[in-house]
Scaffold this motif. Sequence first.
Motif, PDB file in Angstrom:
ATOM      1  N   MET A 121       0.830  -1.199   0.000  1.00 30.91           N
ATOM      2  CA  MET A 121       0.000   0.000   0.000  1.00 30.91           C
ATOM      3  C   MET A 121       0.869   1.256   0.000  1.00 30.91           C
ATOM      4  SD  MET A 121      -3.089  -1.024  -0.057  1.00 30.91           S
ATOM      5  CE  MET A 121      -3.829   0.595   0.187  1.00 30.91           C
ATOM      6  N   GLU A 134     -16.115   5.785   5.585  1.00 30.45           N
ATOM      7  CA  GLU A 134     -17.271   6.378   6.244  1.00 30.45           C
ATOM      8  C   GLU A 134     -18.189   5.357   6.913  1.00 30.45           C
ATOM      9  OE1 GLU A 134     -20.525   9.469   4.660  1.00 30.45           O
ATOM     10  OE2 GLU A 134     -18.534   9.560   3.752  1.00 30.45           O
ATOM     11  N   ASP A 135     -18.471   4.263   6.227  1.00 33.81           N
ATOM     12  CA  ASP A 135     -19.388   3.271   6.785  1.00 33.81           C
ATOM     13  C   ASP A 135     -18.666   2.204   7.588  1.00 33.81           C
ATOM     14  OD1 ASP A 135     -21.984   4.063   5.673  1.00 33.81           O
ATOM     15  OD2 ASP A 135     -20.944   3.792   3.776  1.00 33.81           O
ATOM     16  N   TYR A 136     -17.444   2.497   7.990  1.00 34.16           N
ATOM     17  CA  TYR A 136     -16.682   1.445   8.672  1.00 34.16           C
ATOM     18  C   TYR A 136     -17.071   1.351  10.134  1.00 34.16           C
ATOM     19  CZ  TYR A 136     -12.825  -1.696   9.537  1.00 34.16           C
ATOM     20  OH  TYR A 136     -12.084  -2.794   9.847  1.00 34.16           O
ATOM     21  N   TYR A 152     -12.337   7.019   0.740  1.00 35.99           N
ATOM     22  CA  TYR A 152     -13.639   6.821   0.118  1.00 35.99           C
ATOM     23  C   TYR A 152     -14.413   5.610   0.622  1.00 35.99           C
ATOM     24  CZ  TYR A 152     -11.621  10.315  -2.854  1.00 35.99           C
ATOM     25  OH  TYR A 152     -11.030  11.452  -3.311  1.00 35.99           O
ATOM     26  N   ASN A 153     -13.827   4.829   1.464  1.00 36.39           N
ATOM     27  CA  ASN A 153     -14.620   3.739   2.027  1.00 36.39           C
ATOM     28  C   ASN A 153     -14.555   3.714   3.552  1.00 36.39           C
ATOM     29  OD1 ASN A 153     -12.016   2.735   2.349  1.00 36.39           O
ATOM     30  ND2 ASN A 153     -12.618   0.637   1.950  1.00 36.39           N
ATOM     31  N   ARG A 190     -10.846  -4.993  12.484  1.00 40.11           N
ATOM     32  CA  ARG A 190     -12.076  -5.229  13.232  1.00 40.11           C
ATOM     33  C   ARG A 190     -11.866  -5.965  14.554  1.00 40.11           C
ATOM     34  NH1 ARG A 190     -16.739  -5.755   8.718  1.00 40.11           N
ATOM     35  NH2 ARG A 190     -15.480  -5.176   6.934  1.00 40.11           N
ATOM     36  N   HIS A 212      -9.809 -11.205   7.468  1.00 40.25           N
ATOM     37  CA  HIS A 212      -9.478 -10.335   6.356  1.00 40.25           C
ATOM     38  C   HIS A 212      -8.855  -9.037   6.860  1.00 40.25           C
ATOM     39  CE1 HIS A 212      -9.769  -8.297   2.581  1.00 40.25           C
ATOM     40  NE2 HIS A 212     -10.516  -7.341   3.113  1.00 40.25           N
ATOM     41  N   MET A 213      -7.883  -8.534   6.095  1.00 40.84           N
ATOM     42  CA  MET A 213      -7.306  -7.231   6.426  1.00 40.84           C
ATOM     43  C   MET A 213      -8.031  -6.166   5.619  1.00 40.84           C
ATOM     44  SD  MET A 213      -3.303  -8.399   6.303  1.00 40.84           S
ATOM     45  CE  MET A 213      -3.452  -9.341   4.784  1.00 40.84           C
ATOM     46  N   ASP A 214      -8.709  -5.292   6.285  1.00 37.98           N
ATOM     47  CA  ASP A 214      -9.464  -4.259   5.590  1.00 37.98           C
ATOM     48  C   ASP A 214      -8.546  -3.129   5.167  1.00 37.98           C
ATOM     49  OD1 ASP A 214     -11.894  -5.537   5.914  1.00 37.98           O
ATOM     50  OD2 ASP A 214     -12.180  -4.677   7.898  1.00 37.98           O
ATOM     51  N   ILE A 215      -8.708  -2.685   3.933  1.00 34.19           N
ATOM     52  CA  ILE A 215      -7.975  -1.516   3.455  1.00 34.19           C
ATOM     53  C   ILE A 215      -8.904  -0.315   3.532  1.00 34.19           C
ATOM     54  CG2 ILE A 215      -6.900  -0.424   1.464  1.00 34.19           C
ATOM     55  CD1 ILE A 215      -6.129  -3.214   0.488  1.00 34.19           C
ATOM     56  N   LEU A 216      -8.486   0.677   4.268  1.00 31.55           N
ATOM     57  CA  LEU A 216      -9.314   1.876   4.370  1.00 31.55           C
ATOM     58  C   LEU A 216      -8.640   3.042   3.661  1.00 31.55           C
ATOM     59  CD1 LEU A 216     -10.468   1.793   8.100  1.00 31.55           C
ATOM     60  CD2 LEU A 216     -11.519   0.773   6.085  1.00 31.55           C
ATOM     61  N   ILE A 217      -9.394   3.688   2.797  1.00 29.25           N
ATOM     62  CA  ILE A 217      -8.941   4.943   2.206  1.00 29.25           C
ATOM     63  C   ILE A 217     -10.074   5.946   2.417  1.00 29.25           C
ATOM     64  CG2 ILE A 217      -7.501   3.726   0.533  1.00 29.25           C
ATOM     65  CD1 ILE A 217      -9.570   4.292  -1.589  1.00 29.25           C
TER      66      ILE A 217
END
Lengths: 346, 346
Positions: free
Chosen positions: B180, B344-346, B341-342, B304, B334-339
């Motif tokens: 990343m 907000e609903d996390y 644009y995604n 999470r 799973h490893m979540d990728i946050l940028i």
Amino acid sequence: MEKITINDIARLTGLSKGTVDRVLHNRGEVSKKSYQKVMDTIKELGYEPNLYASLLARAEQRTIALLLPAHEPGTYWELAAKGEAKAQAAIKPLSLVTRQFNYNQYSADSFREACARVLESNPAGVVMAPMFQYETQVFAQELQTRSIPYSLIDTKLETPGYLSFYGIPAYKSGYLCAAMLIGEGPVKEVLIVRIMRDKGRQSDPTVLRRSGFMDYMLEHNPGCTIRSLFIDPEDPAATDSALDAFFDEFPGVRHIAMLNSRVHLIVPFLERHPIDIRVVGFDNLDANLDALRRGTVSALIAQRPEEQVHQAIQALADRIVFQRFPEKTDNYQHMDILIRYNAEDY
Amino acid sequence: MEKITINDIARLTGLSKGTVDRVLHNRGEVSKKSYQKVMDTIKELGYEPNLYASLLARAEQRTIALLLPAHEPGTYWELAAKGEAKAQAAIKPLSLVTRQFNYNQYSADSFREACARVLESNPAGVVMAPMFQYETQVFAQELQTRSIPYSLIDTKLETPGYLSFYGIPAYKSGYLCAAMLIGEGPVKEVLIVRIMRDKGRQSDPTVLRRSGFMDYMLEHNPGCTIRSLFIDPEDPAATDSALDAFFDEFPGVRHIAMLNSRVHLIVPFLERHPIDIRVVGFDNLDANLDALRRGTVSALIAQRPEEQVHQAIQALADRIVFQRFPEKTDNYQHMDILIRYNAEDY
DNA sequence: CTGAAAGCGCTAACAA
DNA sequence: TTGTTAGCGCTTTCAG
């Protein structure tokens, strides 16, 4: 602090266990006055029913119906169907089972017919992924008059009295897709590949996605030309030649998005023509993940459909067994970004 | 096919419910002969006890202990602690409660002491996030001899007989972080910012992350120089001046990674010096998400933690109440990728 | 060593 | 509209 039981509240209200039980499961036949009295002292004492006693005494099995598009192997709805198994295990001890009813997602008739079968089975609750605005309304209405609770997944249609919804925000997912495709960099043209028969659908979830996609482009890359190409999922050869023709005409295109789960359809073409194209699609179908691992697809936006059905079933179970309502009615899920390096444990 | 009950087998053997119950829980006081007879017909008829009846008759509350590092507000473990609430609701109807025991993650003594308190409380099960290899072994041993089931979260230490593990793959998460951070592009130098006192820890989860990070660099960007800087989380001023000094010496650095949840510590510095630096960190602390939204941090890898404790508690509950074992022992998430644009609903 | 019996808290059929 | 009652299947005294 003693556990308080149905007997306590019977005694306190001067009524009998039977009456208390009736209000607990509001199956009528109770005077307004008694109802109020019971409700009040329940609240006051913080009464909570004993699940074990209840389950022991009841001992009959209720069923939750799942109303989903038919799932051919390798399609999105197959993923969703997997959530059923998980949920099964979780709700089995509550004497609940699930039962699936499928319909053809391109035929409103088939949907209507499936609804009829669901009603016939007299379920304790319904989870549905709706595709047809009007038919869904009618069905929801019917469920409500029978006071059968239901939850929605995937697509949120405005229907009366749904218990809860689980899915990703459609508009935002298109926005995110565009961001993953072009980032901030200026790009001259992009291609959106679309599925032919989706055109005729009454309630196509990709409409909203497309508008999110467009808005991102307008905001971050206004000069960009957005081209469309329609392909037939049943006809790989035609897909190939359509793409061939497209790239003959527009050889400069280096960015492709597909706003549905079918990005794998264009993978054969891409792998036969090794131009360096950035491709973004949706959903963790096996074929998509394979393409991601090979590098043909750059990123996928995924939404854990099995979780959606799992959660919907759980919510219904809570409602049915414990009379508990979900914290939130609309549950927009996180959009997972998958790239080669985090797709393995997905 | 009728459900067969304890009465049936009492009748069949010519004994009484009482005696049957005694052999069922082998608490002695039964003649060899009766024992055999009961066992035989149990097997023959395939008798399975009714959990609800059993639980109802027993009627005691069991508790699941959570052994976690103390969670100051705004830290990683605060997120994890949130999972407790969710799980509480889910297991309450099973007459289970949770109870949290905290320790100082930098003190083995404090951990040992917390273990003692857990044992004293005589829990039905334990969820733990271990930090100290040796002490954890000892504790796990003790749990096993008392046949108290336990699950691990976050860090997987090799301990005997754990029920299940929930966490992300540490090595891979470092690898992903590097991907990343620099993608495929050649980068001359990167900075890894580290936390001072982590150096002394016996079982630092970031060790594995670092090695994954390094391997990615070797494989994709071998010429790159990797610099390190240690900061003190308690001392923002010192952090700032350390960073100042660093950038005086190496003004060309444009890529920073932090392999723990504390990337927010360097955000004030970054926002005061608006050079265009790409920053990747871990975990969805509020402070990190804020920085992500403002664009100071480019990406976060999240895991999470509330789900991890939730799942661990669920697994234990299933084990305790239903004698059910989890499908998989090691559950890598799973490893979540946050940028931006995604997130907000996390 | 064994049996009898009184619940655990709730449901549902039946009477009133 | 309400109360009574007989279980659901198992645990646990207590007397024998």
